[in-house]
Design an enzyme around this catalytic site. Structure first.
Site, PDB file in Angstrom:
ATOM      1  CG  ASP A  65      -9.717   0.123   5.184  1.00 21.57           C
ATOM      2  OD1 ASP A  65      -9.354  -0.191   4.034  1.00 21.57           O
ATOM      3  OD2 ASP A  65      -9.063  -0.143   6.200  1.00 21.57           O
ATOM      4  CD  GLN A  81      -3.423  -4.226   6.723  1.00 20.98           C
ATOM      5  OE1 GLN A  81      -3.263  -3.281   5.967  1.00 20.98           O
ATOM      6  NE2 GLN A  81      -4.087  -5.303   6.384  1.00 20.98           N
ATOM      7  CE  LYS A 130      -3.810  -2.388   2.268  1.00 16.50           C
ATOM      8  NZ  LYS A 130      -4.486  -2.713   3.533  1.00 16.50           N
TER       9      LYS A 130
END
Length: 287
Positions: free
Chosen positions: A120, A97, A53
């Site tokens: 997200d 994460q 990422k």
């Protein structure tokens, strides 16, 4: 033999567009969009995801801010960091994460993120906006899957889509996006009776359950488009291999189009994360 839906190619095109828009953003505002990535502990898979990422963020000109925390960090310490990032005007997107170590409450952390920085798309307000047909920041994997479907099939109106799996991260938002594209949507899960028969009715079949090679050719209507969201590590002849929730070698004989694993949905997830970061930055600059 099925058409291969190339996630690497489609994601590369999306990243090129994001890079151009990031350059325009920098000219307009004098700063780069920024993404704060929080990694707790030393889970090997999470480390790989975070590294990928950050690499892609740098590639398109998005500034990445990495926070690595020990596996024994407390809930209050992690909450304090999220709160600090929420209030920092130089941070436009926040990604914690997942999964987190077992002693931490993931729901509390997700809910603590400012919905405007929730790249997200997991915050309850973003989930509600999607369910109501007014999406703000959409979960990256379903969003990427929809891009692959529309590029492959064009207008999805009237198609019967079956989603295998009802997770909050993929299954439910995927169903909501398909409904908004005028599909007829069926969701199946571990308690569904005669799953195979329902799946065989699908024009579009999305597998998102985390069970290696669960979906066989007998589950798939000839000519159907199959999106394989699963990423599973298995041992084949003593060698670790990534496979999806779909038995690719079996299903590609009957499907009209299919995503591979790896190289399918995975690259689209990261590309859409960066697109969400850019979108979040635009919104915050005009608040």
């Amino acid at each position: 033999m099925a058409q291969l839906i190339d996630g690497k190619k489609i994601s590369a095109e999306l990243l090129d567009n994001v890079a151009l828009e990031v350059a325009d953003f920098k000219k307009m505002h004098g700063i780069a969009p920024s993404l704060a990535v929080v990694l707790v502990g030393d889970d090997p898979a999470s480390q790989v995801y975070v590294r990928n990422k950050i690499q892609r963020a740098n590639q398109v000109g998005i500034r990445s801010i990495e926070h690595r925390l020990a596996a024994d960090v407390t809930q209050s310490e992690l909450n304090d960091l999220v709160d600090e990032l929420n209030w920092n005007p130089e941070v436009h997107g926040i990604l914690v994460q997942l999964p987190l170590p077992a002693h931490l409450n993931e729901e509390d952390i997700v809910n603590a993120i400012d919905p405007c920085k929730d790249v997200d798309g997991f915050h309850p307000l973003n989930v509600a906006a999607l369910a109501l047909g007014n999406p703000k920041l959409v979960p990256c994997t379903p969003q990427g899957s929809m891009m692959m479907l529309t590029q492959t099939l064009g207008d999805l109106t009237g198609k019967h889509a079956v989603v295998i799996g009802r997770s909050d991260i993929v299954g439910k938002p995927m169903a909501a996006l398909l409904l908004q594209s005028n599909c007829t949507v069926t969701m199946v899960h571990s308690r569904t009776r005669d799953i195979e028969a329902l799946c065989r009715q699908a024009d579009i079949l999305v597998a998102a359950v985390g069970k290696p090679e669960l979906v066989k050719a007998s589950w798939v209507k000839p000519g159907a488009t199959v999106i394989d969201v699963g990423i599973n590590v298995t041992l084949i002849d003593g060698v670790r291999k990534l496979v999806g929730d779909v038995d690719f070698a079996d299903v590609e004989k009957v499907a009209g189009a299919i995503t591979p694993v790896p190289g399918g949905v995975g690259p689209m997830t990261i590309a859409n994360l960066l697109q969400n970061t850019l979108k979040a930055a635009h919104v915050q600059m005009f608040k």
